[in-house]
Write a protein that holds these residues in place. Structure first.
Motif, PDB file in Angstrom:
ATOM      1  N   MET A 103       0.652  -1.426  -0.214  1.00 52.98           N
ATOM      2  CA  MET A 103      -0.124   0.361  -0.341  1.00 52.98           C
ATOM      3  C   MET A 103       1.084   1.675   0.311  1.00 52.98           C
ATOM      4  O   MET A 103       1.623   1.224   1.076  1.00 52.98           O
ATOM      5  N   ASP A 104       0.394   1.970  -1.059  1.00 52.03           N
ATOM      6  CA  ASP A 104       1.411   3.387  -0.878  1.00 52.03           C
ATOM      7  C   ASP A 104      -0.144   4.612  -1.204  1.00 52.03           C
ATOM      8  O   ASP A 104      -0.937   3.990  -1.714  1.00 52.03           O
ATOM      9  N   GLY A 105       0.179   5.626  -0.074  1.00 54.91           N
ATOM     10  CA  GLY A 105      -1.351   6.672  -0.681  1.00 54.91           C
ATOM     11  C   GLY A 105      -2.942   6.485  -0.501  1.00 54.91           C
ATOM     12  O   GLY A 105      -3.376   6.967  -1.246  1.00 54.91           O
ATOM     13  N   GLY A 106      -3.132   5.058   0.201  1.00 56.20           N
ATOM     14  CA  GLY A 106      -3.873   5.025   0.969  1.00 56.20           C
ATOM     15  C   GLY A 106      -4.424   4.250  -0.489  1.00 56.20           C
ATOM     16  O   GLY A 106      -6.390   3.456  -0.646  1.00 56.20           O
ATOM     17  N   ARG A 107      -3.894   3.529  -0.711  1.00 55.91           N
ATOM     18  CA  ARG A 107      -4.526   3.044  -2.331  1.00 55.91           C
ATOM     19  C   ARG A 107      -4.049   1.460  -2.050  1.00 55.91           C
ATOM     20  O   ARG A 107      -2.015   1.616  -2.004  1.00 55.91           O
ATOM     21  N   ILE A 108      -3.772   0.190  -2.599  1.00 59.76           N
ATOM     22  CA  ILE A 108      -2.591  -0.772  -3.177  1.00 59.76           C
ATOM     23  C   ILE A 108      -2.007  -0.766  -4.543  1.00 59.76           C
ATOM     24  O   ILE A 108      -3.125  -0.781  -5.249  1.00 59.76           O
ATOM     25  N   VAL A 109      -1.049  -0.874  -4.197  1.00 58.48           N
ATOM     26  CA  VAL A 109      -0.553  -0.572  -5.591  1.00 58.48           C
ATOM     27  C   VAL A 109       0.068  -1.773  -6.621  1.00 58.48           C
ATOM     28  O   VAL A 109       0.395  -1.727  -7.735  1.00 58.48           O
ATOM     29  N   GLU A 110       0.331  -2.526  -5.469  1.00 58.12           N
ATOM     30  CA  GLU A 110       0.603  -4.390  -6.112  1.00 58.12           C
ATOM     31  C   GLU A 110       0.430  -4.695  -5.224  1.00 58.12           C
ATOM     32  O   GLU A 110       0.285  -5.575  -4.068  1.00 58.12           O
ATOM     33  N   GLN A 111      -0.217  -6.235  -5.988  1.00 52.72           N
ATOM     34  CA  GLN A 111      -0.613  -7.102  -4.773  1.00 52.72           C
ATOM     35  C   GLN A 111      -0.232  -8.721  -5.157  1.00 52.72           C
ATOM     36  O   GLN A 111       0.095  -8.727  -7.284  1.00 52.72           O
ATOM     37  N   GLY A 112      -0.228  -9.833  -4.766  1.00 56.81           N
ATOM     38  CA  GLY A 112       0.462 -11.192  -5.076  1.00 56.81           C
ATOM     39  C   GLY A 112       1.292 -11.838  -3.899  1.00 56.81           C
ATOM     40  O   GLY A 112       1.578 -11.558  -3.474  1.00 56.81           O
ATOM     41  N   PRO A 113       1.474 -13.044  -4.608  1.00 58.40           N
ATOM     42  CA  PRO A 113       2.722 -13.863  -3.979  1.00 58.40           C
ATOM     43  C   PRO A 113       3.942 -13.332  -3.488  1.00 58.40           C
ATOM     44  O   PRO A 113       4.263 -12.548  -4.176  1.00 58.40           O
ATOM     45  N   PRO A 114       4.621 -13.410  -2.530  1.00 59.30           N
ATOM     46  CA  PRO A 114       5.545 -12.911  -1.924  1.00 59.30           C
ATOM     47  C   PRO A 114       6.710 -12.909  -3.201  1.00 59.30           C
ATOM     48  O   PRO A 114       7.811 -12.318  -3.414  1.00 59.30           O
ATOM     49  N   SER A 115       6.910 -13.932  -3.387  1.00 58.58           N
ATOM     50  CA  SER A 115       7.382 -14.590  -4.849  1.00 58.58           C
ATOM     51  C   SER A 115       8.098 -13.133  -5.297  1.00 58.58           C
ATOM     52  O   SER A 115       8.979 -12.870  -6.720  1.00 58.58           O
ATOM     53  N   GLU A 116       6.617 -12.834  -6.138  1.00 55.24           N
ATOM     54  CA  GLU A 116       6.405 -12.077  -6.835  1.00 55.24           C
ATOM     55  C   GLU A 116       6.644 -10.696  -6.548  1.00 55.24           C
ATOM     56  O   GLU A 116       7.052  -9.922  -7.084  1.00 55.24           O
ATOM     57  N   VAL A 117       5.718 -10.046  -5.381  1.00 55.34           N
ATOM     58  CA  VAL A 117       6.169  -8.665  -5.297  1.00 55.34           C
ATOM     59  C   VAL A 117       7.352  -8.787  -4.495  1.00 55.34           C
ATOM     60  O   VAL A 117       7.860  -6.877  -4.474  1.00 55.34           O
ATOM     61  N   LEU A 118       8.102  -9.570  -3.951  1.00 53.88           N
ATOM     62  CA  LEU A 118       8.530  -9.276  -2.935  1.00 53.88           C
ATOM     63  C   LEU A 118       9.897  -9.579  -4.021  1.00 53.88           C
ATOM     64  O   LEU A 118      11.421  -8.449  -3.676  1.00 53.88           O
ATOM     65  N   ASP A 119      10.360 -10.135  -4.452  1.00 55.50           N
ATOM     66  CA  ASP A 119      11.730 -10.256  -5.970  1.00 55.50           C
ATOM     67  C   ASP A 119      11.261  -9.736  -7.083  1.00 55.50           C
ATOM     68  O   ASP A 119      12.211  -9.490  -7.682  1.00 55.50           O
ATOM     69  N   HIS A 120      10.676  -9.835  -7.051  1.00 58.14           N
ATOM     70  CA  HIS A 120      10.410  -8.873  -8.810  1.00 58.14           C
ATOM     71  C   HIS A 120       8.644  -8.220  -8.462  1.00 58.14           C
ATOM     72  O   HIS A 120       7.836  -7.485  -9.424  1.00 58.14           O
ATOM     73  N   PRO A 121       9.113  -7.033  -8.273  1.00 61.32           N
ATOM     74  CA  PRO A 121       8.398  -5.886  -7.079  1.00 61.32           C
ATOM     75  C   PRO A 121       7.973  -5.335  -8.927  1.00 61.32           C
ATOM     76  O   PRO A 121       8.892  -4.799  -9.757  1.00 61.32           O
ATOM     77  N   GLN A 122       6.254  -4.625  -8.989  1.00 64.22           N
ATOM     78  CA  GLN A 122       6.083  -4.013 -11.010  1.00 64.22           C
ATOM     79  C   GLN A 122       6.385  -2.258 -10.725  1.00 64.22           C
ATOM     80  O   GLN A 122       7.152  -2.073 -11.963  1.00 64.22           O
ATOM     81  N   HIS A 123       6.330  -2.383  -9.664  1.00 63.80           N
ATOM     82  CA  HIS A 123       6.003  -0.801  -9.679  1.00 63.80           C
ATOM     83  C   HIS A 123       7.755  -0.167  -8.535  1.00 63.80           C
ATOM     84  O   HIS A 123       7.699  -0.291  -7.719  1.00 63.80           O
ATOM     85  N   GLU A 124       7.451   1.243  -9.044  1.00 65.86           N
ATOM     86  CA  GLU A 124       9.086   1.725  -8.766  1.00 65.86           C
ATOM     87  C   GLU A 124       8.463   1.795  -6.904  1.00 65.86           C
ATOM     88  O   GLU A 124       9.966   1.937  -6.397  1.00 65.86           O
ATOM     89  N   ARG A 125       6.960   1.838  -6.809  1.00 65.16           N
ATOM     90  CA  ARG A 125       7.204   3.017  -5.697  1.00 65.16           C
ATOM     91  C   ARG A 125       7.842   1.148  -4.818  1.00 65.16           C
ATOM     92  O   ARG A 125       7.719   1.378  -3.333  1.00 65.16           O
ATOM     93  N   THR A 126       6.979   0.394  -5.213  1.00 68.00           N
ATOM     94  CA  THR A 126       7.710  -0.672  -4.331  1.00 68.00           C
ATOM     95  C   THR A 126       9.021  -1.033  -3.893  1.00 68.00           C
ATOM     96  O   THR A 126       9.029  -1.406  -3.085  1.00 68.00           O
TER      97      THR A 126
END
Ligand code: ADP
Ligand code: MG
Length: 261
Positions: free
Chosen positions: A230-253
């Protein structure tokens, strides 16, 4: 929707387009989130991104301006277009809230009650169990969190890690459908973090539905079925840890992870 008819196929928690603001300050800006039964969801995000507010909306401690939350398919609140859903009575809200466990950063134990009574109080107060039944349950739960020998102690006599484990036992005493954790280890000395995470991990692997706000990335990688950033009151991205933590799609993440890892 009638209270009492649980839809077993429904999401444990469903957040529908929730907006929350305080005056001109927009804190949640359209959150949609589904937590399925047995799923472990970890919410990450910078300070001020709305994580605590989201948990408070789920637990009906805050009412959203727009959107609503469903528990086990049972909605509460208002829809986006202003169509009002049937308002639940205070009693129905309390009944819903008793199906949700909440573990706070600062434990929030009752200081004047023993550890045993901290855990046994709610099942008696809500009329679910007799006092002897609640005491027996509390002893079982204290054993589960490794504190069988502290039943007669008062919170001030315990370490922070022990107090937080009591708080988890207390949350379990109402046999909640979901437990919300708001930074459960942030107030702890570093050497006490592991014992609390171990207890939460035990819940996670035993099929309890958990929604956890934490900055413990290693823990998220180990136990989360899904990571929500989450950032700025929005969900920026979500998914399995292997995606969000290891291959984040967004600059903010990526930026956030580079600061906390
Ligand atoms: P997080 O848990 O991600 O740090 P919070 O949900 O606590 O974020 O807060 C998000 C924003 O909402 C912050 O800017 C905070 O100051 C603001 N906020 C939270 N609660 C209130 C309130 N009761 N009144 C006004 N502003 C609030
Ligand atoms: Mg917070």
């Amino acid at each position: 929707m009638t209270t009492g008819t649980l839809d077993r196929t429904a999401a444990a928690v469903e957040v529908h387009d929730v907006h929350k603001w305080y005056g001109a300050h927009r804190v949640l800006n359209g959150i949609d989130l589904t937590v399925r039964p047995g799923e472990v969801t970890v919410i990450l995000g910078p300070s001020g991104s709305g994580k605590s507010t989201l948990l408070r909306v789920v637990n009906h401690l805050e009412k959203p301006e727009v959107g609503y939350v469903s528990l086990d398919g049972e909605p509460i609140g208002v829809r986006r277009n202003g169509d009002r859903l049937k308002e639940l009575s205070e009693r129905a809200i309390l009944a819903q809230r008793s199906r949700i466990g909440f573990v706070f950063q600062n434990f929030n134990l009752f200081p004047h009650l023993t550890v045993l009574d901290n855990v046994a109080a709610a099942p008696v107060a809500t009329g679910r169990l007799s006092r002897p039944g609640a005491v027996a349950l509390a002893r079982d739960l204290l054993a589960r969190v490794g504190l069988a020998d502290k039943a007669a102690a008062y919170p001030r006599q315990l370490s922070g890690g022990q107090q937080q484990r009591v708080a988890i036992a207390r949350a379990l005493a109402l046999r909640p459908g979901v437990i919300l954790f708001d930074e459960p280890t942030s107030a702890l000395d570093p050497e006490l973090v592991g014992e609390v995470l171990a207890v939460i991990k035990d819940l996670a692997t035993s099929g309890t539905t958990l929604l956890i706000v934490t900055h413990e990335i290693g823990f998220a990688r180990e136990v989360a079925d899904r990571v929500v950033f989450m950032d700025g009151g929005r969900i920026v991205e979500q998914g399995p840890p292997s995606e969000v933590l290891d291959h984040p799609q967004h600059e903010r993440t990526r930026d956030f992870l580079s600061k906390v890892l």
